[in-house]
Design an enzyme around this catalytic site. Structure first.
Site, PDB file in Angstrom:
ATOM      1  N   HIS A 165      -5.025  -9.903  11.866  1.00  0.00           N
ATOM      2  CA  HIS A 165      -4.948  -9.034  13.059  1.00  0.00           C
ATOM      3  C   HIS A 165      -4.206  -9.699  14.220  1.00  0.00           C
ATOM      4  O   HIS A 165      -3.894  -9.037  15.203  1.00  0.00           O
ATOM      5  CB  HIS A 165      -6.350  -8.644  13.543  1.00  0.00           C
ATOM      6  CG  HIS A 165      -7.099  -7.772  12.590  1.00  0.00           C
ATOM      7  ND1 HIS A 165      -6.579  -6.590  12.107  1.00  0.00           N
ATOM      8  CD2 HIS A 165      -8.331  -7.908  12.015  1.00  0.00           C
ATOM      9  CE1 HIS A 165      -7.463  -6.035  11.272  1.00  0.00           C
ATOM     10  NE2 HIS A 165      -8.520  -6.813  11.200  1.00  0.00           N
TER      11      HIS A 165
ATOM     12  N   ASP B 116      -7.169  -6.496   2.368  1.00  0.00           N
ATOM     13  CA  ASP B 116      -8.313  -6.400   3.282  1.00  0.00           C
ATOM     14  C   ASP B 116      -8.542  -4.916   3.626  1.00  0.00           C
ATOM     15  O   ASP B 116      -7.605  -4.123   3.634  1.00  0.00           O
ATOM     16  CB  ASP B 116      -7.994  -7.185   4.559  1.00  0.00           C
ATOM     17  CG  ASP B 116      -9.195  -7.350   5.481  1.00  0.00           C
ATOM     18  OD1 ASP B 116      -9.845  -8.400   5.420  1.00  0.00           O
ATOM     19  OD2 ASP B 116      -9.486  -6.412   6.259  1.00  0.00           O
TER      20      ASP B 116
ATOM     21  N   HIS C 148      -9.183  -3.639   6.385  1.00  0.00           N
ATOM     22  CA  HIS C 148      -8.585  -3.303   7.684  1.00  0.00           C
ATOM     23  C   HIS C 148      -7.063  -3.500   7.616  1.00  0.00           C
ATOM     24  O   HIS C 148      -6.592  -4.443   6.966  1.00  0.00           O
ATOM     25  CB  HIS C 148      -9.163  -4.208   8.786  1.00  0.00           C
ATOM     26  CG  HIS C 148     -10.656  -4.133   8.888  1.00  0.00           C
ATOM     27  ND1 HIS C 148     -11.486  -5.046   8.267  1.00  0.00           N
ATOM     28  CD2 HIS C 148     -11.456  -3.251   9.519  1.00  0.00           C
ATOM     29  CE1 HIS C 148     -12.750  -4.720   8.520  1.00  0.00           C
ATOM     30  NE2 HIS C 148     -12.762  -3.635   9.275  1.00  0.00           N
TER      31      HIS C 148
ATOM     32  N   ASP D 181     -13.521  -7.171   2.159  1.00  0.00           N
ATOM     33  CA  ASP D 181     -14.410  -6.228   2.847  1.00  0.00           C
ATOM     34  C   ASP D 181     -14.212  -4.779   2.394  1.00  0.00           C
ATOM     35  O   ASP D 181     -14.854  -3.872   2.937  1.00  0.00           O
ATOM     36  CB  ASP D 181     -14.274  -6.357   4.373  1.00  0.00           C
ATOM     37  CG  ASP D 181     -12.854  -6.563   4.846  1.00  0.00           C
ATOM     38  OD1 ASP D 181     -11.929  -6.417   4.026  1.00  0.00           O
ATOM     39  OD2 ASP D 181     -12.662  -6.868   6.036  1.00  0.00           O
TER      40      ASP D 181
HETATM   41 ZN   LIG Z   1     -11.106  -6.880   7.317  1.00  0.00          ZN
END
Ligand SMILES: [Zn+2]
Length: 292
Positions: free
Chosen positions: A111, A148, A150, A229
């Site tokens: 991120h 991931d 996200h 995740d």
């Molecule tokens: Zn994540």
């Protein structure tokens, strides 16, 4: 990130425990991660950002860079070593010493944008590894694969417009950071998955979108932003992957690596917050990397 936070030190203990309990650990070669140098970090992050992060590092307590992203007195050092792990793994892969590697590191990185900390991430370790592969080893085509749950907004921010990096990703949408619906360049292959999606949807995305893009690009090295995740037990999201899906995607990627990249593939931990599921998933991922 503070007490009672999902991005906790026990994550790495859960991985180590499961690798040992599975018997796989005995087949691994362990390396200690050096700290990434300022020069290596500055290939990705602006010098002003690096200065600001260093200035924010506290002598005690927590300093927040963003509502989700804190520094304690040791975080900056950990972030430097997390990036250095990927750099060292790239060096080992390029030397042929370890064709495949898994970096068990915290904090995560995908991120972190060129000039912004976000989502528990300070330095974008996988991006620093990719730029190192180009700058220090002369590679012209590196693929970053991000599974991931996200979207890796930071990696996208850093490499949009860079012809030396292909990014392919899957992620749940809608979900933090609410980016990734557009593909800002032909070298960004974002595949959003609806909440509730499981292995069938994930595997279709990989087979239909990632693998053709990877085959076209012919990467000389594959880097993986390996977040776990999207596992069905993870408390932060709503996808339903299992250990078998992580093993499958690892095998598929290894096949690409063998075909185009002399088998070179470096994976680095991003998310994954259900401790037992994280340990089991990493073990199956690493089992494939070892046999690959
Ligand atoms: Zn994540």
């Amino acid at each position: 990130m503070g007490p009672h936070h999902p991005e906790c030190p026990e994550r790495l203990a859960a991985i180590a425990d499961r690798l040992i309990a599975s018997g796989l650990d005995a087949y691994l070669e362990h390396h200690v991660a050096p700290a990434a140098t300022r020069e290596q970090i500055a290939r990705v992050h602006g010098t002003r950002y690096i200065d600001d992060v260093e200035a924010a590092s506290p002598e005690s307590g927590l300093a927040y860079l963003d509502p989700d992203t804190a520094l304690n007195p040791h975080t900056l050092d950990a972030a430097r070593h997390a990036a250095g792990a990927v750099v060292k793994a790239v060096d080992l892969a390029m030397a042929g010493a370890c064709k495949t590697a898994f970096c068990a590191v915290r904090p995560p990185g995908h991120h972190a944008e060129r000039g912004r900390a976000m989502g528990f991430c300070i330095y974008n370790s996988i991006a620093i590894g990719a730029r190192h592969a180009c700058a220090a080893h002369g590679l012209e085509r590196v693929a970053i694969v991000d599974f991931d749950v996200h979207h890796g907004n930071g990696t996208e921010d850093i490499f949009t417009g860079d012809p030396h990096v292909l990014m392919v990703s899957t992620f749940q949408y809608p979900l933090y950071p609410y980016s990734g619906l557009d593909n800002p360049s032909p070298l960004m292959v974002n595949v959003p998955l609806a909440p509730g999606s499981g292995g069938a949807e994930f595997r279709a995305a990989v087979a239909d979108r990632w693998l053709p893009a990877l085959a076209d690009y012919k990467p000389q090295l594959i880097l993986i932003s390996a977040g776990f995740d999207a596992h069905r037990e993870d408390p932060l999201a709503n996808l339903k992957l299992t250990e078998a899906d992580y093993a499958w995607v690892t095998r598929e990627l290894l096949q690409v690596a063998r075909e185009h990249a002399e088998g070179r593939m470096v994976s680095s931990l991003e998310g994954g917050y259900a401790l037992s599921a994280l340990g089991r998933s990493v073990t199956e991922h690493v089992r494939e990397l070892v046999t690959g």
